[in-house]
Motif scaffolding. Structure first.
Motif, PDB file in Angstrom:
ATOM      1  N   GLY A  15       1.042  -1.583   0.285  1.00 49.66           N
ATOM      2  CA  GLY A  15      -0.275  -0.170   0.038  1.00 49.66           C
ATOM      3  C   GLY A  15       0.406   1.379   0.163  1.00 49.66           C
ATOM      4  N   MET A  16       2.127   1.603   0.656  1.00 54.57           N
ATOM      5  CA  MET A  16       2.891   2.270   0.760  1.00 54.57           C
ATOM      6  C   MET A  16       3.494   2.281  -0.668  1.00 54.57           C
ATOM      7  N   LEU A  17       4.080   1.745  -0.568  1.00 54.88           N
ATOM      8  CA  LEU A  17       4.829   1.068  -2.578  1.00 54.88           C
ATOM      9  C   LEU A  17       3.710   1.487  -3.458  1.00 54.88           C
ATOM     10  N   ALA A  18       2.257   1.501  -3.380  1.00 56.33           N
ATOM     11  CA  ALA A  18       1.366   1.616  -4.545  1.00 56.33           C
ATOM     12  C   ALA A  18       1.566   3.749  -3.924  1.00 56.33           C
ATOM     13  N   LEU A  19       1.398   3.943  -3.235  1.00 61.30           N
ATOM     14  CA  LEU A  19       1.096   5.252  -2.459  1.00 61.30           C
ATOM     15  C   LEU A  19       2.298   6.055  -2.866  1.00 61.30           C
ATOM     16  N   CYS A  20       3.033   5.934  -3.091  1.00 60.42           N
ATOM     17  CA  CYS A  20       4.919   6.393  -3.771  1.00 60.42           C
ATOM     18  C   CYS A  20       4.795   6.440  -5.120  1.00 60.42           C
ATOM     19  N   MET A  21       4.566   5.478  -5.449  1.00 63.37           N
ATOM     20  CA  MET A  21       4.031   5.245  -6.753  1.00 63.37           C
ATOM     21  C   MET A  21       2.908   6.326  -7.764  1.00 63.37           C
ATOM     22  N   GLY A  22       1.863   6.753  -6.451  1.00 60.43           N
ATOM     23  CA  GLY A  22       1.027   7.219  -7.352  1.00 60.43           C
ATOM     24  C   GLY A  22       1.603   8.562  -7.169  1.00 60.43           C
ATOM     25  N   HIS A  26       8.201   9.743  -7.582  1.00 59.90           N
ATOM     26  CA  HIS A  26       8.263   8.022  -7.331  1.00 59.90           C
ATOM     27  C   HIS A  26       8.452   7.935  -8.955  1.00 59.90           C
ATOM     28  N   PHE A  27       7.447   7.714  -9.124  1.00 55.22           N
ATOM     29  CA  PHE A  27       7.197   7.279 -10.042  1.00 55.22           C
ATOM     30  C   PHE A  27       8.863   7.096 -11.380  1.00 55.22           C
ATOM     31  N   LYS A  28       8.640   8.615 -12.133  1.00 52.91           N
ATOM     32  CA  LYS A  28      10.058   8.866 -12.712  1.00 52.91           C
ATOM     33  C   LYS A  28      11.111   8.466 -12.319  1.00 52.91           C
ATOM     34  N   GLN A  29      12.178   8.351 -11.193  1.00 57.72           N
ATOM     35  CA  GLN A  29      12.445   8.180 -10.096  1.00 57.72           C
ATOM     36  C   GLN A  29      12.557   6.506 -10.557  1.00 57.72           C
ATOM     37  N   VAL A  30      11.211   5.298 -10.488  1.00 53.71           N
ATOM     38  CA  VAL A  30      11.738   4.273 -10.860  1.00 53.71           C
ATOM     39  C   VAL A  30      11.528   3.563 -12.183  1.00 53.71           C
ATOM     40  N   TRP A  31      10.590   4.659 -13.071  1.00 51.91           N
ATOM     41  CA  TRP A  31      10.609   3.631 -14.479  1.00 51.91           C
ATOM     42  C   TRP A  31      10.720   5.028 -15.540  1.00 51.91           C
ATOM     43  N   GLN A  32      11.447   6.279 -15.223  1.00 51.19           N
ATOM     44  CA  GLN A  32      12.163   7.203 -16.326  1.00 51.19           C
ATOM     45  C   GLN A  32      11.233   8.069 -17.118  1.00 51.19           C
ATOM     46  N   GLY A  33       9.121   7.818 -16.875  1.00 47.91           N
ATOM     47  CA  GLY A  33       8.870   8.447 -17.458  1.00 47.91           C
ATOM     48  C   GLY A  33       7.925   8.839 -16.470  1.00 47.91           C
ATOM     49  N   LEU A  34       7.076   9.818 -16.942  1.00 45.99           N
ATOM     50  CA  LEU A  34       5.784  10.445 -16.256  1.00 45.99           C
ATOM     51  C   LEU A  34       4.068   9.542 -16.576  1.00 45.99           C
ATOM     52  N   PRO A  35       3.558   9.256 -15.054  1.00 46.00           N
ATOM     53  CA  PRO A  35       1.967   8.451 -15.171  1.00 46.00           C
ATOM     54  C   PRO A  35       1.469   9.425 -16.062  1.00 46.00           C
ATOM     55  N   THR A  36       0.781   8.876 -16.692  1.00 56.96           N
ATOM     56  CA  THR A  36      -0.975   9.446 -16.732  1.00 56.96           C
ATOM     57  C   THR A  36      -2.108   9.499 -15.155  1.00 56.96           C
ATOM     58  N   PRO A  37      -2.694  10.702 -15.591  1.00 55.08           N
ATOM     59  CA  PRO A  37      -3.746  10.813 -14.405  1.00 55.08           C
ATOM     60  C   PRO A  37      -4.666  10.384 -13.969  1.00 55.08           C
ATOM     61  N   LEU A  84      14.338   4.040   3.169  1.00 55.18           N
ATOM     62  CA  LEU A  84      15.124   3.990   2.881  1.00 55.18           C
ATOM     63  C   LEU A  84      15.714   3.175   1.488  1.00 55.18           C
ATOM     64  N   LEU A  85      14.845   2.348   0.624  1.00 47.08           N
ATOM     65  CA  LEU A  85      15.449   2.274  -0.010  1.00 47.08           C
ATOM     66  C   LEU A  85      14.896   2.430  -1.253  1.00 47.08           C
ATOM     67  N   LEU A  86      14.023   3.286  -1.667  1.00 47.05           N
ATOM     68  CA  LEU A  86      13.587   4.580  -3.226  1.00 47.05           C
ATOM     69  C   LEU A  86      15.145   5.322  -3.528  1.00 47.05           C
ATOM     70  N   PRO A  87      15.605   5.697  -2.114  1.00 45.16           N
ATOM     71  CA  PRO A  87      16.973   6.423  -2.753  1.00 45.16           C
ATOM     72  C   PRO A  87      17.894   5.886  -3.461  1.00 45.16           C
ATOM     73  N   TYR A  88      17.975   4.857  -2.932  1.00 43.15           N
ATOM     74  CA  TYR A  88      19.149   4.158  -3.119  1.00 43.15           C
ATOM     75  C   TYR A  88      19.178   2.680  -4.109  1.00 43.15           C
ATOM     76  N   ARG A  89      18.092   1.551  -3.991  1.00 42.18           N
ATOM     77  CA  ARG A  89      17.606   0.921  -4.930  1.00 42.18           C
ATOM     78  C   ARG A  89      15.957   1.291  -4.617  1.00 42.18           C
ATOM     79  N   PRO A  90      15.392   1.848  -6.106  1.00 39.90           N
ATOM     80  CA  PRO A  90      14.324   1.968  -6.560  1.00 39.90           C
ATOM     81  C   PRO A  90      13.191   1.309  -7.223  1.00 39.90           C
ATOM     82  N   ARG A  91      14.310   0.277  -8.098  1.00 37.78           N
ATOM     83  CA  ARG A  91      14.019  -0.729  -8.850  1.00 37.78           C
ATOM     84  C   ARG A  91      13.537  -2.106  -7.195  1.00 37.78           C
ATOM     85  N   PHE A  92      14.774  -2.603  -6.616  1.00 34.74           N
ATOM     86  CA  PHE A  92      14.348  -3.384  -5.832  1.00 34.74           C
ATOM     87  C   PHE A  92      13.262  -3.202  -4.666  1.00 34.74           C
ATOM     88  N   ALA A  93      13.331  -1.826  -4.436  1.00 29.62           N
ATOM     89  CA  ALA A  93      12.300  -1.739  -3.444  1.00 29.62           C
ATOM     90  C   ALA A  93      10.585  -1.792  -4.087  1.00 29.62           C
TER      91      ALA A  93
END
Length: 112
Positions: A15-22, A26-37, A84-93
């Motif tokens: 749940g926290m991960l989905a909120l972060c990816m929202g 954070h979405f751009k940090q992990v997937w190198q693109g912007l999410p659609t609305p 702790l994970l998102l800044p250093y290992r975003p894909r792993f998170a």
């Protein structure tokens, strides 16, 4: 007891991960693109739903006396892990919940 704890933690982290990816950052940090609305709103809805299910799992494991307290503790623990994970290992998170899911399922099947 262990199964309720692990499932509550897994749902809280998801749940926290989905909120972060929202969030665009954070979405751009992990997937190198912007999410659609629409995707952003969907991720936020899934995130809140996961946090709610985490509280339900905690109440199921510990009862109404300690379940909400434990549930909010699990949400805090999941948020701390993401901090702790998102800044250093975003894909792993992002892929961590999928790797842990078989362990949670095995614990549930064993009835611990």
């Amino acid at each position: 007891m262990i199964a309720g704890f692990l499932s509550g933690l897994w749902l809280a982290y998801g749940g926290m991960l989905a909120l972060c990816m929202g969030l665009e950052r954070h979405f751009k940090q992990v997937w190198q693109g912007l999410p659609t609305p629409l995707l952003r709103r969907g991720l936020r809805a899934v995130g809140w739903f996961g946090l709610g299910l985490s509280l339900v799992a905690s109440v199921g494991a510990w009862g109404w006396a300690m379940g909400p307290v434990g549930g909010f503790g699990l949400i805090s623990l999941a948020g701390f892990a993401l901090v702790l994970l998102l800044p250093y290992r975003p894909r792993f998170a992002v892929w961590l919940p999928l790797g842990v899911a078989p362990i949670v399922a095995l614990v549930w099947l064993m009835g611990l």
